[in-house]
Motif scaffolding. Structure first.
Motif, PDB file in Angstrom:
ATOM      1  N   ASP A 126       0.706  51.127  -5.314  1.00  0.00           N
ATOM      2  CA  ASP A 126       0.490  52.018  -4.075  1.00  0.00           C
ATOM      3  C   ASP A 126      -0.444  50.902  -2.635  1.00  0.00           C
ATOM      4  OD1 ASP A 126       0.371  53.640  -1.656  1.00  0.00           O
ATOM      5  OD2 ASP A 126      -1.583  54.525  -2.446  1.00  0.00           O
ATOM      6  N   PHE A 127      -0.844  50.371  -1.865  1.00  0.00           N
ATOM      7  CA  PHE A 127      -1.527  49.803  -0.459  1.00  0.00           C
ATOM      8  C   PHE A 127      -2.848  49.796  -1.825  1.00  0.00           C
ATOM      9  CE2 PHE A 127      -3.598  48.941   2.926  1.00  0.00           C
ATOM     10  CZ  PHE A 127      -3.132  47.227   2.637  1.00  0.00           C
ATOM     11  N   PHE A 128      -3.223  48.525  -1.729  1.00  0.00           N
ATOM     12  CA  PHE A 128      -4.422  48.524  -2.182  1.00  0.00           C
ATOM     13  C   PHE A 128      -5.889  47.194  -0.831  1.00  0.00           C
ATOM     14  CE2 PHE A 128      -3.134  49.773  -6.217  1.00  0.00           C
ATOM     15  CZ  PHE A 128      -3.694  51.201  -6.392  1.00  0.00           C
ATOM     16  N   PRO A 129      -6.200  48.339   0.064  1.00  0.00           N
ATOM     17  CA  PRO A 129      -6.685  47.443   0.971  1.00  0.00           C
ATOM     18  C   PRO A 129      -7.194  45.768   0.334  1.00  0.00           C
ATOM     19  CG  PRO A 129      -7.914  49.348   1.145  1.00  0.00           C
ATOM     20  CD  PRO A 129      -6.607  49.284  -0.093  1.00  0.00           C
ATOM     21  N   PRO A 130      -7.509  44.967   1.363  1.00  0.00           N
ATOM     22  CA  PRO A 130      -9.059  43.672   0.582  1.00  0.00           C
ATOM     23  C   PRO A 130     -10.072  43.963   1.230  1.00  0.00           C
ATOM     24  CG  PRO A 130      -7.402  43.300   2.703  1.00  0.00           C
ATOM     25  CD  PRO A 130      -6.631  44.617   1.757  1.00  0.00           C
ATOM     26  N   TYR A 131     -10.832  43.659   0.983  1.00  0.00           N
ATOM     27  CA  TYR A 131     -12.868  43.537   1.575  1.00  0.00           C
ATOM     28  C   TYR A 131     -12.244  44.490   3.201  1.00  0.00           C
ATOM     29  CZ  TYR A 131     -16.816  43.007   3.058  1.00  0.00           C
ATOM     30  OH  TYR A 131     -18.167  43.542   3.767  1.00  0.00           O
ATOM     31  N   SER A 132     -13.289  45.052   2.567  1.00  0.00           N
ATOM     32  CA  SER A 132     -13.484  46.146   4.328  1.00  0.00           C
ATOM     33  C   SER A 132     -15.092  46.667   4.249  1.00  0.00           C
ATOM     34  CB  SER A 132     -12.641  47.891   3.942  1.00  0.00           C
ATOM     35  OG  SER A 132     -12.864  48.316   5.775  1.00  0.00           O
ATOM     36  N   ALA A 133     -15.494  46.318   5.699  1.00  0.00           N
ATOM     37  CA  ALA A 133     -16.529  46.674   5.597  1.00  0.00           C
ATOM     38  C   ALA A 133     -17.103  48.146   5.564  1.00  0.00           C
ATOM     39  CB  ALA A 133     -17.252  45.721   6.582  1.00  0.00           C
ATOM     40  N   TYR A 134     -16.144  49.111   6.013  1.00  0.00           N
ATOM     41  CA  TYR A 134     -16.467  50.393   6.533  1.00  0.00           C
ATOM     42  C   TYR A 134     -17.245  50.593   5.301  1.00  0.00           C
ATOM     43  CZ  TYR A 134     -14.151  49.492  10.397  1.00  0.00           C
ATOM     44  OH  TYR A 134     -13.170  48.686  11.389  1.00  0.00           O
ATOM     45  N   PRO A 135     -16.611  51.077   3.612  1.00  0.00           N
ATOM     46  CA  PRO A 135     -17.088  51.627   2.614  1.00  0.00           C
ATOM     47  C   PRO A 135     -19.091  51.676   2.902  1.00  0.00           C
ATOM     48  CG  PRO A 135     -15.244  50.686   1.939  1.00  0.00           C
ATOM     49  CD  PRO A 135     -15.592  50.401   3.185  1.00  0.00           C
ATOM     50  N   PRO A 136     -19.053  50.553   2.652  1.00  0.00           N
ATOM     51  CA  PRO A 136     -20.448  50.462   2.644  1.00  0.00           C
ATOM     52  C   PRO A 136     -21.330  50.918   4.496  1.00  0.00           C
ATOM     53  CG  PRO A 136     -20.074  47.694   1.731  1.00  0.00           C
ATOM     54  CD  PRO A 136     -18.500  49.031   3.225  1.00  0.00           C
ATOM     55  N   MET A 137     -20.916  50.554   4.969  1.00  0.00           N
ATOM     56  CA  MET A 137     -21.233  51.241   6.081  1.00  0.00           C
ATOM     57  C   MET A 137     -21.068  52.618   6.556  1.00  0.00           C
ATOM     58  SD  MET A 137     -19.662  50.885  10.287  1.00  0.00           S
ATOM     59  CE  MET A 137     -19.933  51.362  11.857  1.00  0.00           C
ATOM     60  N   THR A 138     -20.143  53.017   5.380  1.00  0.00           N
ATOM     61  CA  THR A 138     -20.210  54.862   5.297  1.00  0.00           C
ATOM     62  C   THR A 138     -21.188  55.118   4.703  1.00  0.00           C
ATOM     63  OG1 THR A 138     -17.568  55.266   5.740  1.00  0.00           O
ATOM     64  CG2 THR A 138     -18.794  56.983   5.078  1.00  0.00           C
ATOM     65  N   GLY A 194     -18.345  54.517  10.061  1.00  0.00           N
ATOM     66  CA  GLY A 194     -17.592  54.463   9.032  1.00  0.00           C
ATOM     67  C   GLY A 194     -16.421  54.479   8.587  1.00  0.00           C
ATOM     68  N   VAL A 195     -15.982  56.708   9.150  1.00  0.00           N
ATOM     69  CA  VAL A 195     -15.513  57.307   8.342  1.00  0.00           C
ATOM     70  C   VAL A 195     -13.830  56.481   8.628  1.00  0.00           C
ATOM     71  CG1 VAL A 195     -14.259  59.169   8.312  1.00  0.00           C
ATOM     72  CG2 VAL A 195     -16.969  58.826   7.259  1.00  0.00           C
ATOM     73  N   THR A 196     -13.956  56.781   9.956  1.00  0.00           N
ATOM     74  CA  THR A 196     -13.155  56.680  11.632  1.00  0.00           C
ATOM     75  C   THR A 196     -12.763  55.783  10.860  1.00  0.00           C
ATOM     76  OG1 THR A 196     -14.267  58.118  12.756  1.00  0.00           O
ATOM     77  CG2 THR A 196     -12.322  56.389  13.824  1.00  0.00           C
ATOM     78  N   GLY A 197     -13.648  54.522  11.018  1.00  0.00           N
ATOM     79  CA  GLY A 197     -13.205  52.711   9.956  1.00  0.00           C
ATOM     80  C   GLY A 197     -11.783  52.901   9.207  1.00  0.00           C
ATOM     81  N   MET A 198     -12.458  53.672   8.087  1.00  0.00           N
ATOM     82  CA  MET A 198     -11.559  53.773   7.262  1.00  0.00           C
ATOM     83  C   MET A 198     -10.362  54.805   7.294  1.00  0.00           C
ATOM     84  SD  MET A 198     -13.935  54.028   3.560  1.00  0.00           S
ATOM     85  CE  MET A 198     -14.687  55.517   3.739  1.00  0.00           C
ATOM     86  N   VAL A 199     -10.345  55.378   8.274  1.00  0.00           N
ATOM     87  CA  VAL A 199      -8.690  56.237   7.974  1.00  0.00           C
ATOM     88  C   VAL A 199      -8.206  55.426   9.309  1.00  0.00           C
ATOM     89  CG1 VAL A 199      -8.390  58.190   9.337  1.00  0.00           C
ATOM     90  CG2 VAL A 199     -10.129  58.453   8.013  1.00  0.00           C
ATOM     91  N   PHE A 200      -8.079  54.802  10.095  1.00  0.00           N
ATOM     92  CA  PHE A 200      -8.096  54.169  11.074  1.00  0.00           C
ATOM     93  C   PHE A 200      -7.342  52.375  10.424  1.00  0.00           C
ATOM     94  CE2 PHE A 200      -9.129  57.438  12.978  1.00  0.00           C
ATOM     95  CZ  PHE A 200      -7.993  58.646  13.401  1.00  0.00           C
ATOM     96  N   GLN A 201      -8.353  51.811   9.795  1.00  0.00           N
ATOM     97  CA  GLN A 201      -8.002  50.444  10.214  1.00  0.00           C
ATOM     98  C   GLN A 201      -6.518  49.837   9.400  1.00  0.00           C
ATOM     99  OE1 GLN A 201     -10.508  49.069   6.463  1.00  0.00           O
ATOM    100  NE2 GLN A 201      -9.913  47.126   6.863  1.00  0.00           N
TER     101      GLN A 201
END
Length: 129
Positions: free
Chosen positions: A76-88, A116-123
């Motif tokens: 599958d696709f595994f995303p690189p570092y994202s700031a959205y999980p800590p934000m959530t 944060g959730v919106t960012g994770m969904v649409f990143q």
């Protein structure tokens, strides 16, 4: 997924039978409700597994003659570092603190959590496979 569907159907049947006897002998609403919810959750998981088996067919894990190499390939696709999980997580912490300290902190936490959730969904929404 066929095996998992049968397994969770058995768990759901167990909770249904247990709930029936519990309602008959105990006549206590909290335990009856808990067993009914347990039955429903197991039934939902069983339905999900059965629907996936019907839609996608048999997996290599379901066949007795399958080898380990039959399941290889891109996962599958595994995303690189994202700031959205800590934000959530920060927003959820503010939500919890807002329950204790007041509506103003709860609303801040709600806004941060939704962002944060919106960012994770649409990143990666526009990512080409």
């Amino acid at each position: 997924m066929k095996t998992e569907a049968r397994l969770f159907a058995g768990v759901a049947l167990f909770f249904l039978v247990t709930d029936t006897f519990y309602i008959w002998f105990a006549r206590e609403p909290a335990g009856s409700a808990a067993l009914a919810v347990s039955f429903l959750m197991a039934a939902v998981v069983s339905f999900f597994c059965a629907a996936n088996h019907r839609r996608r067919g048999e997996r290599p894990e379901d066949r007795r003659d399958a080898d380990v190499k039959d399941r290889t390939g891109p996962l599958d696709f595994f995303p690189p570092y994202s700031a959205y999980p800590p934000m959530t997580a920060l927003g959820a912490a503010f939500l919890g603190l807002g329950v204790v300290y007041g509506l103003w902190l709860f609303l801040i936490g709600l806004g941060v959590t939704v962002a944060g959730v919106t960012g994770m969904v649409f990143q990666f929404a526009g990512r080409d496979d």
